[in-house]
Design an enzyme around this catalytic site. Structure first.
Site, PDB file in Angstrom:
ATOM      1  N   CYS A 210       5.302  -7.728   7.510  1.00 43.90           N
ATOM      2  CA  CYS A 210       6.246  -7.230   8.517  1.00 43.90           C
ATOM      3  C   CYS A 210       6.449  -8.307   9.562  1.00 43.90           C
ATOM      4  CB  CYS A 210       5.653  -5.978   9.167  1.00 43.90           C
ATOM      5  SG  CYS A 210       6.744  -5.195  10.391  1.00 43.90           S
TER       6      CYS A 210
ATOM      7  N   SER B  40      10.120   6.086   9.620  1.00 41.25           N
ATOM      8  CA  SER B  40       9.514   5.702  10.885  1.00 41.25           C
ATOM      9  C   SER B  40       9.960   4.299  11.275  1.00 41.25           C
ATOM     10  CB  SER B  40       7.990   5.749  10.724  1.00 41.25           C
ATOM     11  OG  SER B  40       7.349   5.355  11.903  1.00 41.25           O
TER      12      SER B  40
ATOM     13  N   CYS C 224      -2.140   2.039   7.437  1.00 38.67           N
ATOM     14  CA  CYS C 224      -1.381   1.031   6.720  1.00 38.67           C
ATOM     15  C   CYS C 224      -1.807  -0.401   7.005  1.00 38.67           C
ATOM     16  CB  CYS C 224       0.105   1.201   7.000  1.00 38.67           C
ATOM     17  SG  CYS C 224       0.621   0.587   8.581  1.00 38.67           S
TER      18      CYS C 224
ATOM     19  N   GLY D  97       5.578  -2.571   6.727  1.00 41.25           N
ATOM     20  CA  GLY D  97       6.966  -3.013   6.883  1.00 41.25           C
ATOM     21  C   GLY D  97       7.773  -2.150   7.832  1.00 41.25           C
TER      22      GLY D  97
ATOM     23  N   GLU E  33       0.817  -1.217   0.000  1.00 41.92           N
ATOM     24  CA  GLU E  33       0.000   0.000   0.000  1.00 41.92           C
ATOM     25  C   GLU E  33       0.844   1.257   0.000  1.00 41.92           C
ATOM     26  OE1 GLU E  33      -2.752  -0.061   3.317  1.00 41.92           O
ATOM     27  OE2 GLU E  33      -3.120  -2.184   2.956  1.00 41.92           O
TER      28      GLU E  33
ATOM     29  N   SER F  56       8.293   5.047  16.677  1.00 39.24           N
ATOM     30  CA  SER F  56       7.001   4.537  17.154  1.00 39.24           C
ATOM     31  C   SER F  56       7.206   4.067  18.587  1.00 39.24           C
ATOM     32  CB  SER F  56       6.544   3.374  16.276  1.00 39.24           C
ATOM     33  OG  SER F  56       6.381   3.827  14.955  1.00 39.24           O
ATOM     34  N   LEU F  57       6.858   4.922  19.534  1.00 42.07           N
ATOM     35  CA  LEU F  57       7.163   4.621  20.935  1.00 42.07           C
ATOM     36  C   LEU F  57       5.993   3.892  21.599  1.00 42.07           C
ATOM     37  CD1 LEU F  57       9.456   4.985  22.952  1.00 42.07           C
ATOM     38  CD2 LEU F  57       8.480   7.179  23.610  1.00 42.07           C
ATOM     39  N   HIS F  58       4.852   4.513  21.613  1.00 40.85           N
ATOM     40  CA  HIS F  58       3.591   3.902  22.041  1.00 40.85           C
ATOM     41  C   HIS F  58       3.486   3.483  23.515  1.00 40.85           C
ATOM     42  CE1 HIS F  58       2.745   4.114  17.851  1.00 40.85           C
ATOM     43  NE2 HIS F  58       3.347   3.014  17.484  1.00 40.85           N
TER      44      HIS F  58
ATOM     45  N   CYS G  89       4.009  -5.979  16.196  1.00 38.79           N
ATOM     46  CA  CYS G  89       3.298  -5.034  17.068  1.00 38.79           C
ATOM     47  C   CYS G  89       1.822  -5.455  17.153  1.00 38.79           C
ATOM     48  CB  CYS G  89       3.414  -3.601  16.540  1.00 38.79           C
ATOM     49  SG  CYS G  89       5.121  -3.029  16.438  1.00 38.79           S
TER      50      CYS G  89
HETATM   51  N1  SAH Z   1       7.533  -0.199  11.070  1.00 39.87           N
HETATM   52  C1  SAH Z   1       7.556   1.228  11.122  1.00 39.87           C
HETATM   53  C2  SAH Z   1       6.707   1.920  10.075  1.00 39.87           C
HETATM   54  C3  SAH Z   1       5.377   1.339   9.742  1.00 39.87           C
HETATM   55  S1  SAH Z   1       4.041   1.561  10.825  1.00 39.87           S
HETATM   56  C4  SAH Z   1       7.202   1.710  12.502  1.00 39.87           C
HETATM   57  O1  SAH Z   1       6.904   0.896  13.360  1.00 39.87           O
HETATM   58  O2  SAH Z   1       7.291   2.899  12.751  1.00 39.87           O
HETATM   59  C5  SAH Z   1       3.631   3.254  10.731  1.00 39.87           C
HETATM   60  C6  SAH Z   1       3.034   3.798  12.023  1.00 39.87           C
HETATM   61  O3  SAH Z   1       1.675   3.362  12.195  1.00 39.87           O
HETATM   62  C7  SAH Z   1       3.781   3.361  13.264  1.00 39.87           C
HETATM   63  O4  SAH Z   1       3.898   4.419  14.166  1.00 39.87           O
HETATM   64  C8  SAH Z   1       2.863   2.285  13.804  1.00 39.87           C
HETATM   65  O5  SAH Z   1       3.125   2.015  15.135  1.00 39.87           O
HETATM   66  C9  SAH Z   1       1.515   2.873  13.512  1.00 39.87           C
HETATM   67  N2  SAH Z   1       0.412   1.943  13.527  1.00 39.87           N
HETATM   68  C10 SAH Z   1       0.377   0.664  13.129  1.00 39.87           C
HETATM   69  N3  SAH Z   1      -0.839   0.128  13.310  1.00 39.87           N
HETATM   70  C11 SAH Z   1      -1.607   1.097  13.821  1.00 39.87           C
HETATM   71  C12 SAH Z   1      -2.975   1.159  14.239  1.00 39.87           C
HETATM   72  N4  SAH Z   1      -3.771   0.089  14.166  1.00 39.87           N
HETATM   73  N5  SAH Z   1      -3.419   2.330  14.737  1.00 39.87           N
HETATM   74  C13 SAH Z   1      -2.611   3.406  14.816  1.00 39.87           C
HETATM   75  N6  SAH Z   1      -1.329   3.413  14.448  1.00 39.87           N
HETATM   76  C14 SAH Z   1      -0.829   2.261  13.966  1.00 39.87           C
END
Ligand code: SAH
Length: 356
Positions: free
Chosen positions: A114, A193, A343, A161, A94, A216-218, A118
Site C-alpha cells: 500500500c 473501507s 491485515c 491495500g 492476505e 478509516s477516520l482515526h 498510515c
Molecule cells: N486502505 C483501507 C483498507 C485497508 S486497512 C483503509 O484505510 O480503510 C483496514 C482497516 O484497518 C483500516 O481501518 C485501517 O486504518 C485499520 N488498521 C490498519 N492497521 C491497523 C492497526 N495496526 N491496528 C488497528 N487497525 C489498523
C-alpha cells in the site's frame, strides 16, 4: 512475453467472455457454462463438461491462476481462518474468513502492499508493489470458498491495500462478484473501507451501487490526522466528512467510521468530544439525522510504529463519550486474536522470514 498479454479468465465479465469465445469459434452458451464453473472454483482442466479441444483453446488464449494457499492459520478461539495467498507472479496477499452467526464474511486485499503510509499500519511499510487485477480480487473469494467448502455471503474490502487507489479493478470486481451466474453476492453484503480518497468517494457515489462505505477516520482534527495519516494533507477532515454526507444523501447507505485507538495520540475524552462534535456538525442537521456508527479498535501494535494500544479504561470512556452525544460506538470484537488476524502482519512476517 506473450503469456502476459493473455486475458485472465477470472477477470472477464460474462459479456467479455462470450465475445472472446465466439470470436474463437466456440458456441455462445459455453461462456455461461465456463463462467459458472470458474466462479465455483473449478479450473478449466477440472471441468468435466468441456472437451479436450476447448481446454486447449482456453489454455492457448487465456491465463488462469487461482490464488494458491501459501499459509493458512485457523483460530482455535473462533474459527477465523487467515490465508496468505500467492498470486501468479509469486506476490502474496492476505485474506481472512470470519464466521458469524449469520454466515461467513471474507476480508480481502486490494493491492500488494500500500502507498498510503498510515503510521500504524503494517501493510504500508514496504510501499505498494502493484494493484490486484479484478480476477485476483475475485480469486481470493473463490479460493477461500473452495478451501472451506462453505458459502461466503459477505465481503469486506479491508485487507492489504487501499481499494479506491485501485478503482477500476475494484469496481469491475464488485460487478463480477454480483453476477447472477457467478458467486452472486448482493451489494448490500459488501463493504469497502477507505482512508479517505475524496475524489474517488465522489466517483463511487455516482456509480450508484448500494455497498456500505467504511471510513478509516482515526482522528477528529487535521492536526492529529495529518500526523498519523498522510492522505489527510490532501483531503482534510472537513472535506472528507462533507463527501460522506453527500454519499449518504445520494445513496441512502449508512456509512461507518473506523477509529483505531492509540495510547496518548487519539484516545482522550476531549478527542472523543471533538469527534462527536465534527461528526454531528458535518453529517447531521435539524432535519436530517444520519445514523452514525463508530467502530473503536484498540490499535494492533506494529513494532515499527512505536504506537501502543489504548487501555480498556480509556476505550470505555471514549465509547461512553460518543454514546452520550448520540453516536453509536462499538468496540470491535477481535476475531482471530490468536492468529494475528489483522491485515498486513502475516505477509510482512513471511517476507521477513524469506529474507532471513
Ligand atoms: N486502505 C483501507 C483498507 C485497508 S486497512 C483503509 O484505510 O480503510 C483496514 C482497516 O484497518 C483500516 O481501518 C485501517 O486504518 C485499520 N488498521 C490498519 N492497521 C491497523 C492497526 N495496526 N491496528 C488497528 N487497525 C489498523
Amino acid at each position: 512475453m506473450e503469456t502476459e498479454k493473455k486475458p485472465e479468465l477470472l477477470s472477464l465479465t460474462p459479456d467479455e467472455l462470450r465475445a472472446s469465445l465466439v470470436s474463437l469459434g466456440e458456441p455462445a452458451y459455453r461462456a455461461t457454462q465456463l463462467f459458472t464453473q470458474l466462479h465455483r472454483g473449478l479450473s478449466p482442466d477440472e471441468m468435466t463438461n468441456i472437451g479436450k479441444a476447448t481446454k486447449e483453446l482456453l489454455q492457448k488464449n487465456f491465463s488462469y491462476h487461482l490464488p494458491g494457499i501459501e499459509r493458512k492459520l485457523v483460530s482455535k478461539l473462533d474459527g477465523t481462518v487467515k490465508y496468505l495467498f500467492s498470486l501468479a507472479d509469486g506476490a502474496c496477499v492476505e485474506s481472512v474468513v470470519m464466521k458469524y452467526e449469520h454466515g461467513n464474511t471474507i476480508c480481502i486485499s486490494s493491492q500488494v502492499g500500500c502507498r498510503m503510509g498510515c503510521k500504524f499500519c503494517a501493510s504500508t511499510i514496504g510501499g505498494k508493489i502493484r494493484d490486484l487485477t479484478a480476477g485476483e480480487l475475485l480469486g481470493q473469494v473463490i479460493a477461500a470458498a473452495r478451501d472451506t467448502g462453505e458459502r461466503i455471503g459477505g465481503i469486506v474490502l479491508m485487507g492489504i491495500g487501499e481499494p479506491l487507489d485501485n478503482y477500476d479493478n475494484v469496481l469491475k470486481f464488485l460487478h463480477l462478484v454480483n453476477e447472477p451466474d457467478g458467486i452472486c453476492i448482493g451489494y448490500r453484503h459488501i463493504s469497502l473501507s477507505t482512508c479517505g480518497l475524496v475524489d474517488k468517494i465522489k466517483k463511487l457515489q455516482a456509480e450508484d451501487l448500494p455497498i456500505t462505505l467504511s471510513i478509516s477516520l482515526h482522528a477528529p482534527d487535521d492536526e492529529t490526522r495529518n500526523e498519523i495519516m498522510p492522505i489527510n494533507r490532501r483531503y482534510g477532515v472537513s472535506e472528507l466528512l462533507d463527501a460522506c454526507r453527500d454519499y449518504f444523501r445520494a445513496t441512502g447507505r449508512r456509512i461507518s467510521f473506523e477509529y483505531t485507538l492509540i495510547a496518548g495520540k487519539n484516545d482522550s475524552v476531549s478527542q472523543a468530544e471533538k469527534l462527536a462534535s465534527v461528526l454531528n456538525s458535518h453529517l447531521r442537521s435539524k432535519t436530517e439525522t444520519m445514523p452514525i456508527h463508530v467502530n473503536l479498535i484498540p490499535v494492533n501494535e506494529v513494532k515499527e510504529s512505536g504506537f501502543t494500544s489504548a487501555d480498556r479504561k480509556s476505550v470505555a470512556a471514549f465509547a461512553k463519550t460518543l454514546e452520550s452525544r448520540g453516536i453509536r460506538a462499538t468496540v470491535r470484537r477481535k476475531l482471530g486474536a490468536d492468529i494475528n488476524a489483522s491485515c498486513g502482519q502475516l505477509r510482512k512476517s513471511v517476507l521477513e522470514e524469506k529474507k532471513a
